[in-house]
Design a protein around this motif. Structure first.
Motif, PDB file in Angstrom:
ATOM      1  N   ARG A 197      24.056  17.802 -36.954  1.00  0.00           N
ATOM      2  CA  ARG A 197      23.714  16.386 -37.166  1.00  0.00           C
ATOM      3  C   ARG A 197      24.299  15.557 -36.024  1.00  0.00           C
ATOM      4  O   ARG A 197      25.450  15.730 -35.654  1.00  0.00           O
ATOM      5  N   HIS A 198      23.488  14.646 -35.486  1.00  0.00           N
ATOM      6  CA  HIS A 198      23.897  13.648 -34.496  1.00  0.00           C
ATOM      7  C   HIS A 198      23.701  12.295 -35.162  1.00  0.00           C
ATOM      8  O   HIS A 198      22.675  12.068 -35.823  1.00  0.00           O
ATOM      9  N   TRP A 199      24.623  11.366 -34.998  1.00  0.00           N
ATOM     10  CA  TRP A 199      24.452  10.067 -35.643  1.00  0.00           C
ATOM     11  C   TRP A 199      25.143   8.975 -34.836  1.00  0.00           C
ATOM     12  O   TRP A 199      26.009   9.234 -34.006  1.00  0.00           O
ATOM     13  N   GLY A 200      24.744   7.759 -35.087  1.00  0.00           N
ATOM     14  CA  GLY A 200      25.383   6.629 -34.439  1.00  0.00           C
ATOM     15  C   GLY A 200      24.924   5.317 -35.054  1.00  0.00           C
ATOM     16  O   GLY A 200      23.871   5.246 -35.684  1.00  0.00           O
ATOM     17  N   THR A 201      25.741   4.287 -34.874  1.00  0.00           N
ATOM     18  CA  THR A 201      25.379   2.938 -35.300  1.00  0.00           C
ATOM     19  C   THR A 201      24.624   2.263 -34.170  1.00  0.00           C
ATOM     20  O   THR A 201      25.167   2.057 -33.087  1.00  0.00           O
ATOM     21  N   PHE A 202      23.360   1.942 -34.418  1.00  0.00           N
ATOM     22  CA  PHE A 202      22.505   1.353 -33.389  1.00  0.00           C
ATOM     23  C   PHE A 202      22.822  -0.144 -33.282  1.00  0.00           C
ATOM     24  O   PHE A 202      22.149  -0.983 -33.854  1.00  0.00           O
ATOM     25  N   SER A 203      23.864  -0.458 -32.530  1.00  0.00           N
ATOM     26  CA  SER A 203      24.323  -1.838 -32.375  1.00  0.00           C
ATOM     27  C   SER A 203      23.996  -2.409 -31.002  1.00  0.00           C
ATOM     28  O   SER A 203      24.187  -3.609 -30.767  1.00  0.00           O
ATOM     29  N   GLY A 204      23.507  -1.560 -30.095  1.00  0.00           N
ATOM     30  CA  GLY A 204      23.153  -2.015 -28.760  1.00  0.00           C
ATOM     31  C   GLY A 204      21.662  -2.229 -28.618  1.00  0.00           C
ATOM     32  O   GLY A 204      20.993  -2.697 -29.541  1.00  0.00           O
ATOM     33  N   SER A 205      21.143  -1.870 -27.442  1.00  0.00           N
ATOM     34  CA  SER A 205      19.722  -2.067 -27.163  1.00  0.00           C
ATOM     35  C   SER A 205      19.146  -0.806 -26.544  1.00  0.00           C
ATOM     36  O   SER A 205      19.777  -0.184 -25.678  1.00  0.00           O
ATOM     37  N   PHE A 206      17.953  -0.426 -26.989  1.00  0.00           N
ATOM     38  CA  PHE A 206      17.263   0.752 -26.477  1.00  0.00           C
ATOM     39  C   PHE A 206      15.901   0.324 -25.935  1.00  0.00           C
ATOM     40  O   PHE A 206      15.011  -0.039 -26.690  1.00  0.00           O
ATOM     41  N   ARG A 207      15.772   0.307 -24.611  1.00  0.00           N
ATOM     42  CA  ARG A 207      14.509  -0.049 -23.956  1.00  0.00           C
ATOM     43  C   ARG A 207      13.934  -1.353 -24.498  1.00  0.00           C
ATOM     44  O   ARG A 207      12.748  -1.464 -24.807  1.00  0.00           O
ATOM     45  N   GLY A 208      14.804  -2.334 -24.639  1.00  0.00           N
ATOM     46  CA  GLY A 208      14.369  -3.650 -25.077  1.00  0.00           C
ATOM     47  C   GLY A 208      14.375  -3.867 -26.567  1.00  0.00           C
ATOM     48  O   GLY A 208      14.208  -5.005 -27.037  1.00  0.00           O
ATOM     49  N   GLY A 232       8.645   7.658 -17.323  1.00  0.00           N
ATOM     50  CA  GLY A 232       8.968   8.391 -16.106  1.00  0.00           C
ATOM     51  C   GLY A 232      10.341   9.033 -16.181  1.00  0.00           C
ATOM     52  O   GLY A 232      11.115   8.789 -17.112  1.00  0.00           O
ATOM     53  N   PRO A 233      10.654   9.892 -15.205  1.00  0.00           N
ATOM     54  CA  PRO A 233      11.929  10.627 -15.226  1.00  0.00           C
ATOM     55  C   PRO A 233      13.130   9.712 -15.055  1.00  0.00           C
ATOM     56  O   PRO A 233      13.072   8.715 -14.324  1.00  0.00           O
ATOM     57  N   LEU A 234      14.213  10.071 -15.741  1.00  0.00           N
ATOM     58  CA  LEU A 234      15.479   9.360 -15.624  1.00  0.00           C
ATOM     59  C   LEU A 234      16.497  10.256 -14.933  1.00  0.00           C
ATOM     60  O   LEU A 234      16.503  11.471 -15.133  1.00  0.00           O
ATOM     61  N   SER A 235      17.371   9.660 -14.156  1.00  0.00           N
ATOM     62  CA  SER A 235      18.463  10.406 -13.547  1.00  0.00           C
ATOM     63  C   SER A 235      19.505  10.748 -14.604  1.00  0.00           C
ATOM     64  O   SER A 235      19.453  10.245 -15.742  1.00  0.00           O
ATOM     65  N   PHE A 236      20.442  11.603 -14.248  1.00  0.00           N
ATOM     66  CA  PHE A 236      21.560  11.927 -15.141  1.00  0.00           C
ATOM     67  C   PHE A 236      22.230  10.643 -15.613  1.00  0.00           C
ATOM     68  O   PHE A 236      22.426  10.434 -16.813  1.00  0.00           O
ATOM     69  N   GLU A 237      22.596   9.768 -14.670  1.00  0.00           N
ATOM     70  CA  GLU A 237      23.319   8.552 -15.004  1.00  0.00           C
ATOM     71  C   GLU A 237      22.482   7.613 -15.874  1.00  0.00           C
ATOM     72  O   GLU A 237      22.973   7.055 -16.857  1.00  0.00           O
ATOM     73  N   ALA A 238      21.196   7.458 -15.530  1.00  0.00           N
ATOM     74  CA  ALA A 238      20.340   6.540 -16.282  1.00  0.00           C
ATOM     75  C   ALA A 238      20.139   7.005 -17.717  1.00  0.00           C
ATOM     76  O   ALA A 238      20.123   6.196 -18.652  1.00  0.00           O
ATOM     77  N   SER A 239      19.984   8.313 -17.908  1.00  0.00           N
ATOM     78  CA  SER A 239      19.779   8.826 -19.261  1.00  0.00           C
ATOM     79  C   SER A 239      21.021   8.631 -20.117  1.00  0.00           C
ATOM     80  O   SER A 239      20.927   8.270 -21.302  1.00  0.00           O
ATOM     81  N   HIS A 240      22.197   8.860 -19.547  1.00  0.00           N
ATOM     82  CA  HIS A 240      23.429   8.671 -20.313  1.00  0.00           C
ATOM     83  C   HIS A 240      23.659   7.192 -20.610  1.00  0.00           C
ATOM     84  O   HIS A 240      24.082   6.836 -21.719  1.00  0.00           O
ATOM     85  N   ASN A 241      23.364   6.332 -19.634  1.00  0.00           N
ATOM     86  CA  ASN A 241      23.542   4.896 -19.866  1.00  0.00           C
ATOM     87  C   ASN A 241      22.586   4.386 -20.943  1.00  0.00           C
ATOM     88  O   ASN A 241      22.931   3.468 -21.701  1.00  0.00           O
ATOM     89  N   LEU A 242      21.394   4.961 -21.015  1.00  0.00           N
ATOM     90  CA  LEU A 242      20.415   4.559 -22.019  1.00  0.00           C
ATOM     91  C   LEU A 242      20.987   4.694 -23.429  1.00  0.00           C
ATOM     92  O   LEU A 242      20.837   3.793 -24.270  1.00  0.00           O
ATOM     93  N   PHE A 243      21.683   5.802 -23.691  1.00  0.00           N
ATOM     94  CA  PHE A 243      22.211   6.027 -25.035  1.00  0.00           C
ATOM     95  C   PHE A 243      23.593   5.395 -25.227  1.00  0.00           C
ATOM     96  O   PHE A 243      23.936   4.986 -26.342  1.00  0.00           O
ATOM     97  N   ARG A 244      24.377   5.268 -24.157  1.00  0.00           N
ATOM     98  CA  ARG A 244      25.641   4.533 -24.276  1.00  0.00           C
ATOM     99  C   ARG A 244      25.374   3.070 -24.620  1.00  0.00           C
ATOM    100  O   ARG A 244      26.107   2.462 -25.406  1.00  0.00           O
ATOM    101  N   ASP A 245      24.342   2.504 -24.029  1.00  0.00           N
ATOM    102  CA  ASP A 245      23.998   1.108 -24.300  1.00  0.00           C
ATOM    103  C   ASP A 245      23.398   0.933 -25.693  1.00  0.00           C
ATOM    104  O   ASP A 245      23.387  -0.179 -26.231  1.00  0.00           O
TER     105      ASP A 245
END
Length: 238
Positions: free
Chosen positions: A163-174, A125-138
């Protein structure tokens, strides 16, 4: 050692320049929340980038333009105060979709605008501005840097790979990350005015594979990107 000292040492050791994000110092700017601080973001960018474009090169100009645009899209509340866009004509499109107006793109946020039409991203489902940014910050707790790889065509129709990159050290949708490097590659076509104000931003990327990777469903993503996409090897400035 604090992050500011680490950044200074990294720049001195490798003769690197920090990105230049213009339009941040006007006292009248209406920030979404507070004025952002990019010290940590710049450190992660400089230590993880694959290209070091020559000072004054078209690649560096485009990189700074996009980084300033990203700052404004993420943090400035009033589209009229964005220095990077022709706000009356500004539109955004992803993977050939019908362009959306600047105000709409501003309200939904970059992640929602650029991952539109991606089934794996939209299935919850749709995410708000804040929820979408928090998803990737987390997900990318150390940051999610972005760089220009190669500029293929100059203004008024800028075409470049990135190129976009990052260290996946958090959690993404569980799905818990374990320090894996996650990368996304793509292409942009940006129509600009004579003074480099963005009128149409067209982004092309494989968002589905990226989200599948973040969900743990694509453990061995393809890395065989063509030389044209990757650009030239890293060279030091000066």
């Amino acid at each position: 050692m604090d992050i500011e000292s680490k950044l200074a040492d990294l720049k001195a050791m490798h003769n690197l320049e920090e990105p230049k994000r213009s339009g941040m110092d006007d006292a009248d700017i209406k920030w979404r929340y507070v004025k952002p601080n990019y010290i940590k973001a710049n450190y992660e960018f400089l230590r993880g980038k694959s290209q070091n474009h020559l000072s004054g090169s078209l690649e560096q100009v485009v990189e700074n333009l996009v980084k300033t645009w990203e700052m404004e899209a993420s943090h400035k509340a009033d589209l009229k105060q964005w220095t990077t866009v022709d706000y009356k004509n500004y539109q955004v499109s992803c993977n050939g979709s019908e362009p959306v107006g600047g105000e709409v793109a501003k309200e939904v946020g970059n992640y929602n605008a650029l991952l539109q039409g991606c089934p794996s991203y939209e299935k919850f489902g749709p995410l708000s501005f804040e929820a979408s940014h928090n998803l990737f910050r987390d997900s990318f707790t150390e940051g999610f840097p972005w760089e220009v790889l190669k500029v293929l065509c100059g203004p008024p129709n800028l075409i470049f790979t990135w190129r976009h990159w990052g260290t996946f050290s958090g959690s993404f949708r569980g799905n818990q990350g374990h320090g894996k490097l996650v990368e996304m590659f793509g292409l942009c076509r940006v129509t600009v005015t004579e003074d480099l104000k963005i009128q149409l931003l067209e982004v092309f990327l494989d968002g589905e594979s990226f989200v599948e990777d973040m969900e743990g469903r694509c453990p061995f993503p393809k890395k065989n990107w063509p030389t044209l996409l990757l650009g030239e090897p890293v060279t030091q400035t000066g």
